[in-house]
Design a protein around this motif. Structure first.
Motif, PDB file in Angstrom:
ATOM      1  N   TYR A 113       8.070  -8.474  45.372  1.00  0.00           N
ATOM      2  CA  TYR A 113       9.460  -8.496  44.906  1.00  0.00           C
ATOM      3  C   TYR A 113       9.521  -8.376  43.386  1.00  0.00           C
ATOM      4  O   TYR A 113      10.320  -7.603  42.840  1.00  0.00           O
ATOM      5  CB  TYR A 113      10.149  -9.792  45.354  1.00  0.00           C
ATOM      6  CG  TYR A 113      11.567  -9.890  44.840  1.00  0.00           C
ATOM      7  CD1 TYR A 113      12.605  -9.297  45.529  1.00  0.00           C
ATOM      8  CD2 TYR A 113      11.852 -10.534  43.639  1.00  0.00           C
ATOM      9  CE1 TYR A 113      13.909  -9.345  45.049  1.00  0.00           C
ATOM     10  CE2 TYR A 113      13.145 -10.589  43.149  1.00  0.00           C
ATOM     11  CZ  TYR A 113      14.173  -9.993  43.852  1.00  0.00           C
ATOM     12  OH  TYR A 113      15.439 -10.037  43.358  1.00  0.00           O
ATOM     13  N   ALA A 114       8.675  -9.143  42.702  1.00  0.00           N
ATOM     14  CA  ALA A 114       8.692  -9.131  41.238  1.00  0.00           C
ATOM     15  C   ALA A 114       8.333  -7.753  40.684  1.00  0.00           C
ATOM     16  O   ALA A 114       8.807  -7.365  39.614  1.00  0.00           O
ATOM     17  CB  ALA A 114       7.727 -10.180  40.692  1.00  0.00           C
ATOM     18  N   SER A 115       7.506  -7.009  41.419  1.00  0.00           N
ATOM     19  CA  SER A 115       7.109  -5.680  40.943  1.00  0.00           C
ATOM     20  C   SER A 115       8.071  -4.592  41.405  1.00  0.00           C
ATOM     21  O   SER A 115       7.825  -3.413  41.149  1.00  0.00           O
ATOM     22  CB  SER A 115       5.685  -5.362  41.434  1.00  0.00           C
ATOM     23  OG  SER A 115       5.649  -5.273  42.843  1.00  0.00           O
ATOM     24  N   GLY A 116       9.133  -4.964  42.117  1.00  0.00           N
ATOM     25  CA  GLY A 116      10.165  -4.005  42.479  1.00  0.00           C
ATOM     26  C   GLY A 116      10.087  -3.457  43.887  1.00  0.00           C
ATOM     27  O   GLY A 116      10.952  -2.682  44.290  1.00  0.00           O
ATOM     28  N   ASP A 117       9.090  -3.877  44.686  1.00  0.00           N
ATOM     29  CA  ASP A 117       8.959  -3.346  46.044  1.00  0.00           C
ATOM     30  C   ASP A 117       9.701  -4.260  47.012  1.00  0.00           C
ATOM     31  O   ASP A 117       9.103  -5.010  47.788  1.00  0.00           O
ATOM     32  CB  ASP A 117       7.482  -3.235  46.425  1.00  0.00           C
ATOM     33  CG  ASP A 117       7.270  -2.355  47.650  1.00  0.00           C
ATOM     34  OD1 ASP A 117       8.272  -2.028  48.318  1.00  0.00           O
ATOM     35  OD2 ASP A 117       6.116  -1.995  47.938  1.00  0.00           O
ATOM     36  N   VAL A 118      11.020  -4.179  46.972  1.00  0.00           N
ATOM     37  CA  VAL A 118      11.851  -5.069  47.785  1.00  0.00           C
ATOM     38  C   VAL A 118      11.670  -4.770  49.272  1.00  0.00           C
ATOM     39  O   VAL A 118      11.654  -5.678  50.103  1.00  0.00           O
ATOM     40  CB  VAL A 118      13.328  -4.926  47.381  1.00  0.00           C
ATOM     41  CG1 VAL A 118      14.219  -5.786  48.254  1.00  0.00           C
ATOM     42  CG2 VAL A 118      13.500  -5.298  45.911  1.00  0.00           C
ATOM     43  N   LYS A 119      11.535  -3.500  49.633  1.00  0.00           N
ATOM     44  CA  LYS A 119      11.390  -3.128  51.043  1.00  0.00           C
ATOM     45  C   LYS A 119      10.181  -3.810  51.677  1.00  0.00           C
ATOM     46  O   LYS A 119      10.249  -4.300  52.808  1.00  0.00           O
ATOM     47  CB  LYS A 119      11.244  -1.610  51.171  1.00  0.00           C
ATOM     48  CG  LYS A 119      12.497  -0.826  50.867  1.00  0.00           C
ATOM     49  CD  LYS A 119      12.211   0.657  51.044  1.00  0.00           C
ATOM     50  CE  LYS A 119      13.411   1.519  50.680  1.00  0.00           C
ATOM     51  NZ  LYS A 119      13.106   2.964  50.782  1.00  0.00           N
ATOM     52  N   ALA A 120       9.070  -3.830  50.969  1.00  0.00           N
ATOM     53  CA  ALA A 120       7.857  -4.444  51.518  1.00  0.00           C
ATOM     54  C   ALA A 120       7.937  -5.955  51.494  1.00  0.00           C
ATOM     55  O   ALA A 120       7.396  -6.638  52.373  1.00  0.00           O
ATOM     56  CB  ALA A 120       6.632  -3.970  50.731  1.00  0.00           C
ATOM     57  N   ALA A 121       8.599  -6.520  50.497  1.00  0.00           N
ATOM     58  CA  ALA A 121       8.663  -7.981  50.362  1.00  0.00           C
ATOM     59  C   ALA A 121       9.521  -8.616  51.442  1.00  0.00           C
ATOM     60  O   ALA A 121       9.206  -9.715  51.920  1.00  0.00           O
ATOM     61  CB  ALA A 121       9.202  -8.339  48.981  1.00  0.00           C
ATOM     62  N   ALA A 122      10.601  -7.953  51.849  1.00  0.00           N
ATOM     63  CA  ALA A 122      11.586  -8.581  52.742  1.00  0.00           C
ATOM     64  C   ALA A 122      10.989  -9.055  54.067  1.00  0.00           C
ATOM     65  O   ALA A 122      11.122 -10.231  54.423  1.00  0.00           O
ATOM     66  CB  ALA A 122      12.751  -7.623  52.977  1.00  0.00           C
ATOM     67  N   PRO A 123      10.313  -8.188  54.849  1.00  0.00           N
ATOM     68  CA  PRO A 123       9.796  -8.670  56.146  1.00  0.00           C
ATOM     69  C   PRO A 123       8.710  -9.721  55.992  1.00  0.00           C
ATOM     70  O   PRO A 123       8.584 -10.615  56.836  1.00  0.00           O
ATOM     71  CB  PRO A 123       9.258  -7.391  56.808  1.00  0.00           C
ATOM     72  CG  PRO A 123       9.019  -6.436  55.682  1.00  0.00           C
ATOM     73  CD  PRO A 123      10.047  -6.752  54.656  1.00  0.00           C
ATOM     74  N   LEU A 124       7.917  -9.628  54.926  1.00  0.00           N
ATOM     75  CA  LEU A 124       6.871 -10.630  54.706  1.00  0.00           C
ATOM     76  C   LEU A 124       7.474 -12.000  54.437  1.00  0.00           C
ATOM     77  O   LEU A 124       7.003 -13.021  54.960  1.00  0.00           O
ATOM     78  CB  LEU A 124       5.973 -10.213  53.541  1.00  0.00           C
ATOM     79  CG  LEU A 124       5.095  -8.983  53.757  1.00  0.00           C
ATOM     80  CD1 LEU A 124       4.340  -8.643  52.481  1.00  0.00           C
ATOM     81  CD2 LEU A 124       4.113  -9.222  54.890  1.00  0.00           C
ATOM     82  N   ALA A 125       8.513 -12.056  53.620  1.00  0.00           N
ATOM     83  CA  ALA A 125       9.158 -13.339  53.314  1.00  0.00           C
ATOM     84  C   ALA A 125       9.806 -13.929  54.561  1.00  0.00           C
ATOM     85  O   ALA A 125       9.662 -15.125  54.841  1.00  0.00           O
ATOM     86  CB  ALA A 125      10.181 -13.155  52.201  1.00  0.00           C
ATOM     87  N   ASP A 126      10.513 -13.102  55.329  1.00  0.00           N
ATOM     88  CA  ASP A 126      11.181 -13.602  56.532  1.00  0.00           C
ATOM     89  C   ASP A 126      10.166 -14.130  57.541  1.00  0.00           C
ATOM     90  O   ASP A 126      10.367 -15.192  58.143  1.00  0.00           O
ATOM     91  CB  ASP A 126      12.018 -12.491  57.172  1.00  0.00           C
ATOM     92  CG  ASP A 126      13.228 -12.110  56.324  1.00  0.00           C
ATOM     93  OD1 ASP A 126      13.608 -12.909  55.451  1.00  0.00           O
ATOM     94  OD2 ASP A 126      13.769 -11.010  56.524  1.00  0.00           O
ATOM     95  N   ALA A 127       9.074 -13.379  57.743  1.00  0.00           N
ATOM     96  CA  ALA A 127       8.053 -13.817  58.703  1.00  0.00           C
ATOM     97  C   ALA A 127       7.392 -15.117  58.242  1.00  0.00           C
ATOM     98  O   ALA A 127       7.094 -15.999  59.058  1.00  0.00           O
ATOM     99  CB  ALA A 127       7.002 -12.724  58.880  1.00  0.00           C
ATOM    100  N   ALA A 128       7.164 -15.243  56.945  1.00  0.00           N
ATOM    101  CA  ALA A 128       6.532 -16.461  56.420  1.00  0.00           C
ATOM    102  C   ALA A 128       7.428 -17.675  56.625  1.00  0.00           C
ATOM    103  O   ALA A 128       6.941 -18.766  56.970  1.00  0.00           O
ATOM    104  CB  ALA A 128       6.204 -16.273  54.942  1.00  0.00           C
ATOM    105  N   ILE A 129       8.729 -17.520  56.426  1.00  0.00           N
ATOM    106  CA  ILE A 129       9.659 -18.639  56.626  1.00  0.00           C
ATOM    107  C   ILE A 129       9.593 -19.124  58.069  1.00  0.00           C
ATOM    108  O   ILE A 129       9.484 -20.323  58.341  1.00  0.00           O
ATOM    109  CB  ILE A 129      11.093 -18.222  56.252  1.00  0.00           C
ATOM    110  CG1 ILE A 129      11.207 -18.046  54.731  1.00  0.00           C
ATOM    111  CG2 ILE A 129      12.105 -19.244  56.736  1.00  0.00           C
ATOM    112  CD1 ILE A 129      12.501 -17.436  54.283  1.00  0.00           C
ATOM    113  N   ALA A 130       9.644 -18.192  59.014  1.00  0.00           N
ATOM    114  CA  ALA A 130       9.590 -18.575  60.431  1.00  0.00           C
ATOM    115  C   ALA A 130       8.274 -19.262  60.769  1.00  0.00           C
ATOM    116  O   ALA A 130       8.236 -20.274  61.481  1.00  0.00           O
ATOM    117  CB  ALA A 130       9.787 -17.333  61.307  1.00  0.00           C
TER     118      ALA A 130
END
Length: 967
Positions: free
Chosen positions: A548-565
């Motif tokens: 996310y910090a490097s600008g790759d929002v598309k890749a960050a989104a599913p990883l963050a959601d999966a980690a929360i679950a």
């Protein structure tokens, strides 16, 4: 070598004799047979060699033993391709004495696919045929929904007998359960149903004797089908066939009961033992004991066999093994806890060495499983002390009598000693775990200490290794090389340190290197503890944050959601990594326009952090800044300012007014004031942020670039166009090295500047570049399509209406999906579309859109805000252009409301909007016949519309002045 029935019976009898002899006696007997019948001796050697293989005859059946005989059993279908009235389609499997084919009825009587078991060529001896027919007789008496049914039978054209069974499309029991990640209770219920089928077979006086997962197929609907009664026995039979060690012995040693291996009497308890094994394997993925494949050793093991508890097996499973069984919803510890107690007792009872101590029937076994499922007391109980003592007394009666007095004297002391030993073992285990943890933490601390000392030595020209001091990024890179070189044998510590250094690289604005390091750390943790373990999940959060910090929002989104679950499933929902993951997800939800969800995530991250670190900790600052941003985007400006200023107070109390974290907060306060057009209040906030950043950060840091784009936009709004150009150019130079959301925003603000300068073609180009950048970085986000509307607005001013209409249609459709109907974004959509329709002289459409914009903007800002006044003025401009007297009167009322609001707010920023108000009022007065008032108003309009960005309105005012004869 061809076989007749008598010859094969003779070889089989010799094999049964030889297989149970010890090696020396076997060799002597085989030599005697060789003298009598050399070819038979060669066949026997092949059979005995196959039987000694790890997966030999006891596992694979007789076919494995005779597969290499030149003229042995053959699995071919008849040459005609038909078996009786059935057309053979393909082979399905092969057993000891027969081969199974998939076939279909081909005589027109009915259509059905079936499984046909045909005796093999070369196996059609009298004994094998007798056993084959006995198997068919057994199946014929079984009529149960969960047992494969016998449909037909007969003799093929080549004289071989066959029988026809229903064909089941399914998977083996364990494969089915693991593929579907069946929950624990569903697995238990499935075995209970299988046990019901076996219990039915027992009522028909049939014992299966070869129950194992591969002999239970489960269809797509979850229905089990018990098959392969090939070595089943009828309980009313007597003689040799009631024992396992006769005739053609074929069994699976891994699943065989001890009495089968030892040649003892077979009964219903034999199948209960196999059901217990299947249940254990289904629950924990492994059997409760390992057996040798060597017959003599196998018999020795079976004599004294014990089984490990299912819960103990579960506790030792790796995360990847648990995931392969159940998915990510449970870990080894929780699985072991679920199995401990009654389920352990049920499995242990079914697996007792003594058949008399097992469940008496498969029905009793199924009943206890259902009791467990219903959370009722089970009938089985763990071995009692009295039972073990009674067994010992029966074995050692004389010794027990002689030593009873001594035992009584020692009993109390022995009990205390055993209790103390148990306590000591527990303490030792805890001490070992704590020592291991302490050693790991010590090693980690030593590495961190060495690294910190290296940082300090770099500032000392005498101590450092090179003439020139290395940068922080270079030091981190060298540290990673050192970790790779020295911690290859400690991959868990290596992964932890790589994660820490990767996060530092991200914070140092070394995005590409940081993402690569964090990706390595994540992959290492996935290999070490499984993809769904806690360590891997925490590394996944760090990696998502880096993306996310490097600008790759598309890749960050599913990883963050999966980690929360997964963190919730792992019981880590109130830990620091959860707060970090929720912060990432909140930012992404904000980009996607989901304000409510973004706020929920941000507030939960604050709650978690506050519980971990206290109500005024520095760890809270980032979460508070995020919440302030969310509230800002939701137009809740007072709330946003309160949260942000609270965060500034925390930073200044802990780290002073010049702390770099305060700079970001000052910038956010400036943003909130800027959108409210409180420019004079926003300017010192941006200047404070810039002062801190230039003192504390590298000259090309991304945070500095972010502040500059905001300052540039503010300067443009305040009419300081040259200063704005300098600020935005510096910002674009900084942010272009790693394009992210802020880079796209800088391009947009540069387009705003070009528009303010009257360079509309340049503005259109810059807006398009910003639109494409947002689309690449954030996909179809709110920011992407809001920028597209900027392009639409400029194209309308340029008169390029076809291009404007095409892009407008895309933007409206996208924003309908991304934003709520009553949001500020919806207000902006209506405002732009209204302006475009006005420029196209499509006044009814313009009025509809502009009315909606007024309502939504007033909802966001309140009735007395400058944005509302501007929206009212734009609507009035469309109303006054119609021929409708009522609409022109409404226009007069709207511009008067707007004038009062703007003159009350004052300031340079209100002047251009007042120019539009006076222009519209001039037209209203002209239409009302007040030419003097109209001339006065148009002069006011011309004076206020001198900025280049208002060129179109200025031209309209001058044309009106000429019509009115105004000077």
């Amino acid at each position: 070598m061809p076989h007749d029935a008598a010859r094969w019976a003779r070889v089989a009898a010799w094999f049964d004799e030889l297989v149970d002899l010890v090696p020396a006696m076997r060799a002597a007997r085989l030599a005697a047979i060789a003298a009598e019948d050399p070819p038979a001796a060669e066949e026997l050697r092949a059979l005995l060699a196959a039987d000694a293989l790890e997966h030999g005859v006891l596992d694979a059946g007789l076919a494995q033993a005779v597969r290499d005989l030149p003229a042995g059993a053959q699995a071919a279908a008849p040459d005609s391709g038909r078996i009786g009235p059935y057309h053979v389609l393909q082979p399905l499997g092969e057993g000891g004495m027969g081969v199974v084919f998939l076939a279909e009825r081909s005589d027109g009587s009915y259509e059905q696919r079936v499984a046909i078991k045909l005796i093999k060529r070369g196996m059609d001896s009298a004994a094998v045929v007798q056993r084959f027919l006995r198997e068919r007789r057994i199946l014929a008496r079984l009529a149960h929904a969960d047992i494969v049914r016998l449909l037909d039978g007969g003799v093929a054209d080549d004289g071989r007998p066959y029988y026809v069974m229903e064909h089941v499309e399914g998977r083996a029991l364990t494969e089915f359960a693991n593929a579907r990640r069946l929950p624990l209770r569903e697995r238990v219920a499935l075995v209970a149903r299988i046990a019901d089928a076996v219990a039915y077979a027992h009522t028909q006086l049939v014992v299966h004797r070869d129950l194992k997962p591969s002999n239970v197929l489960v269809d797509a609907g979850g229905t089990p089908h018990v098959l392969d009664f090939g070595i089943a026995k009828l309980l009313e039979e007597s003689g040799e066939q009631t024992r396992t060690g006769t005739g053609l012995r074929v069994l699976s040693p891994a699943y065989a009961a001890p009495e089968q291996i030892l040649g003892e009497a077979i009964g219903t308890a034999t199948d209960v033992y196999a059901l217990g094994l299947m249940l254990c394997e289904l629950l924990v993925g492994r059997l409760p004991r390992q057996r040798s494949s060597v017959p003599a050793q196998l018999a020795q093991e079976a004599t004294h066999e014990t089984s490990e508890r299912a819960s103990a097996l579960a506790a030792r499973l790796a995360a990847a093994e648990v995931d392969a069984l159940y998915g990510s919803g449970i870990d080894a510890k929780r699985l072991a806890q679920a199995l401990a107690g009654d389920l352990d007792i049920i499995v242990a009872t079914a697996l007792q060495r003594d058949p008399a101590r097992r469940y008496p029937t498969a029905a009793a076994f199924a009943d206890d499983l259902r009791r467990w499922l219903a959370r009722r007391p089970i009938t089985a109980r763990a071995d009692s002390a009295s039972y073990r003592i009674a067994r010992f007394v029966r074995r050692h009666r004389a010794g027990v009598v002689a030593s009873v007095v001594v035992a009584a004297a020692l009993l109390a002391g022995l009990g205390i000693a055993l209790w103390q030993a148990q306590v000591a073992r527990g303490e030792a285990r805890r001490a070992d775990a704590e020592r291991t943890h302490a050693e790991r933490q010590l090693a980690r601390a030593e590495r961190v200490k060495d690294f910190m000392l290296t940082l300090f030595r770099e500032q000392d020209p005498v101590s450092r290794a090179k003439a020139q001091a290395r940068t922080a990024s270079q030091l981190i890179g060298d540290g990673i090389v050192q970790i790779d070189a020295t911690l290859g044998e400690e991959p868990d510590l290596q992964a932890e340190l790589l994660r820490d250094l990767g996060e530092i690289q991200i914070n140092l604005d070394d995005g590409k290197a940081g993402v690569a390091t964090l990706a390595r750390a994540w992959e290492m943790q996935r290999r070490l503890g499984g993809p769904d373990g806690l360590a891997a999940t925490e590394a996944q959060v760090a990696y998502a944050d880096g993306l996310y910090a490097s600008g790759d929002v598309k890749a960050a989104a599913p990883l963050a959601d999966a980690a929360i679950a997964r963190l919730r499933d792992l019981g880590a929902a109130r830990g620091a990594r959860m707060a970090q993951a929720e912060s990432i997800a909140s930012k992404i939800q904000l980009i996607q326009g989901n304000i409510d969800e973004a706020e929920r995530l941000a507030r939960d991250a604050i709650d978690v952090t506050r519980a971990l670190h206290g109500p005024r900790s520095m760890e809270l600052v980032g979460n508070l800044a995020l919440l302030g941003k969310v509230l800002h985007e939701g137009a809740r400006f007072p709330d946003a300012l309160a949260v942000l200023r609270d965060a500034i107070g925390i930073v200044e109390a802990a780290g002073g007014a010049d702390n770099a974290r305060a700079a970001v907060l000052h910038m956010s306060v400036g943003d909130t004031l800027r959108v409210q057009r409180k420019y004079d209040e926003a300017l010192p906030e941006y200047e404070a942020a810039l002062r801190i950043e230039r003192a504390q950060l590298p000259h090309d840091h991304v945070i500095l670039g972010g502040t500059l784009i905001r300052l540039g936009d503010l300067q443009r709004r305040m009419g300081r166009l040259d200063a704005a150009d300098a600020s935005l150019a510096e910002a674009i130079g900084i942010l272009s090295k790693s394009p992210g959301g802020q880079y796209a925003q800088a391009l947009q603000f540069h387009g705003n500047l070009a528009r303010a300068q009257g360079r509309l073609e340049v503005a259109a180009q810059r807006y398009r570049a910003s639109f494409e950048a947002f689309r690449t970085i954030t996909g179809d986000s709110v920011y992407t399509w809001l920028t597209a509307l900027e392009v639409v607005s400029v194209l309308g001013e340029l008169g390029r209406f076809d291009e404007a209409d095409a892009l407008a249609a895309q933007a409206v459709a996208a924003m309908a999906k991304l934003s709520k109907d009553d949001s500020y974004e919806a207000a902006y959509v209506n405002s732009v579309i209204g302006g475009l329709r006005q420029a196209q002289h499509r006044l009814p459409d313009a009025i509809v859109a502009q009315r909606r914009a007024v309502v939504l903007i007033e909802k966001a800002y309140g009735p007395d805000h400058a944005e509302v006044a501007q929206a009212r003025a734009e609507l009035a401009a469309s109303l006054v252009a119609t021929d409708d007297p009522a609409l022109r009167r409404e226009a007069g009322e709207l511009v008067e409301q707007a004038r009062v609001t703007l003159e009350r707010s004052g300031g340079e920023t209100a002047e251009p909007m007042l120019g539009l108000v006076y222009l519209v009022r001039s037209r209203v007065r002209r239409d009302d016949g007040d030419l003097g008032g109209a001339r006065t108003d148009v002069a006011q309009a011309i004076g206020r519309l001198q900025a280049p960005e208002h060129a179109r309105r200025l031209r309209e005012a001058r044309v009106l002045a000429q019509q009115l004869g105004a000077g």
